[in-house]
Scaffold this active site. Sequence first.
Site, PDB file in Angstrom:
ATOM      1  N   ARG A 161      51.631  42.802  47.213  1.00  0.00           N
ATOM      2  CA  ARG A 161      51.315  41.668  48.093  1.00  0.00           C
ATOM      3  C   ARG A 161      52.328  40.556  47.856  1.00  0.00           C
ATOM      4  NH1 ARG A 161      45.531  38.518  48.624  1.00  0.00           N
ATOM      5  NH2 ARG A 161      45.783  38.208  46.375  1.00  0.00           N
ATOM      6  N   ASP A 425      40.708  32.962  41.502  1.00  0.00           N
ATOM      7  CA  ASP A 425      42.123  32.881  41.839  1.00  0.00           C
ATOM      8  C   ASP A 425      42.311  31.737  42.831  1.00  0.00           C
ATOM      9  OD1 ASP A 425      41.253  33.830  44.284  1.00  0.00           O
ATOM     10  OD2 ASP A 425      42.407  35.694  44.220  1.00  0.00           O
TER      11      ASP A 425
END
Length: 527
Positions: A161, A425
């Site tokens: 990613r 996160d």
Amino acid sequence: MVQGVKIHSKVAPQAQAELFTEDALKFLAALHRTFESTRQSLLVAREDAQRRLDSGVPLDFPPETAAIRAEASWHCAPPAPGLEDRRVEITGPTDRKMVINALNSGAKTFMADFEDSSAPTFANMLNGQINLRDAIRRQIDFETGGKKYKLSENPAVLIVRPRGWHLDEPRVTVDNQPVSGSLFDFAFYFYHNAHELVKRGSGPYFYLPKMEHYLEARLWNDVFVFSQSYIGMPHNTIRATVLIETLPAAFQMEEILFELRNHSSGLNCGRWDYIFSFIKKRRADRSAVLPDRKDVTMTVPFMDSYVRLLIQTCHRRKVAAMGGMSAQIPIKDDPKANEIAMAKVRADKLREIAREVFDEHMLGPNQYYKLRADVKVAGNDLLNTTVPGQITSQGVRDNVETCLAYTAAWVGGNGCIPYNYLMEDAATAEITRVQLWQWVHYSSRVADTGLPVTVELVDRLIAEVAPGLGKVVAGLKEENVTIAVEYLKGQVRKAWPSEFLTSDLMGWLAVRDGVEVGSGAGQRASL
């Protein structure tokens, strides 16, 4: 050095020497010169779309693409080697130990993350590239503290990613412009590894984050076509899974798949960013105020509708519909609490039908044959703000603590932190930030006190919470906590919340990496 390309940091010199070859830099420069103007125009289009939302024009399915949605005959590319079975995926940052442990985890695939679980210090970005390169070539084994880390014989399939279109990479400029963080991460991974991956029976596979429009998917597809031609790779070798994690993208799933159809491997429910986007995009809508974060589950109407539409869309187009990350983490010293956490994971994944659940309830590698013709999701379903729950004193306090702790950790180079038995996160921290802004902006009342959420309340909670953050998250530095405190105080006082905390605070990382303020490469964050 390649003409027009400048490196503004001396961090991680060995990694720079190995990654920044003349040919790789030429590739990056070619990508920048070909696609940067389009990226910038699409970011301006995001701002225009937000202004329309603020003026009261509701989101809906695009009328100009109705024919694409109605046409049943088109399908996406078949699964590429290694992507036939994606029943369980694991994700995490790209540090060396994490990469080995994730690839050895028993999951089918590993999403190596340069985005929300990585703080983009230059060292993190460069060393992450080296770690992935070494993992692909089975050269990643190492020993530390008397413990050996060794890659297994059959590791998970690697998916990468890169950062989203909105983020710059300020430590590298081309023609005096910062390059795109997306293209930087893509360029070095693809250029150094694509042929090697194919030779080993896999391929260059990606997760694409934070898109808000099908034209942003078209840009990625153009990048893929250009890049495959550039290195002499057959077209349609790349595969990409798109995270549907913004509210506008939920209205354009078909179009996003169509744009990427020759390179598509499906869509993923990026649930945490989706909640963040739901609040942020509807910032001018008082009716969109949400209760405590813990109450915004996958079963509330707008989340349930989004998931059902995603599954139906993917199966109709013969690609994978991937569930979102489950944030619970194992609790080693408390068996009872651990079982409660794991039960949440099982329930979470049963709604979406780790591995035990999928092996029991999903006997084949996929469920593309389940077309879900019964699903009928209208635009209003995706905007339904009926969410059972309340704003509580504990919820406000938890948001303050999570936002401060994560922001301080991120500025210090750590992109994911364990907090209250959850792995936080950037996406989960962003929810806390925009919720606090939303509650202050609309003077939302706390259920257990009857009092409104105000800047004074947030300031008082910050003063109570900040001194003890070091006990919540190990290794936090006082100077970074101070940055986090000033940032959050500024955010709850803004007319509108910032688009991304990562964009706001990138300047701090750039300066610490040696980028000079005013160099054109980056600026210190404004608090």
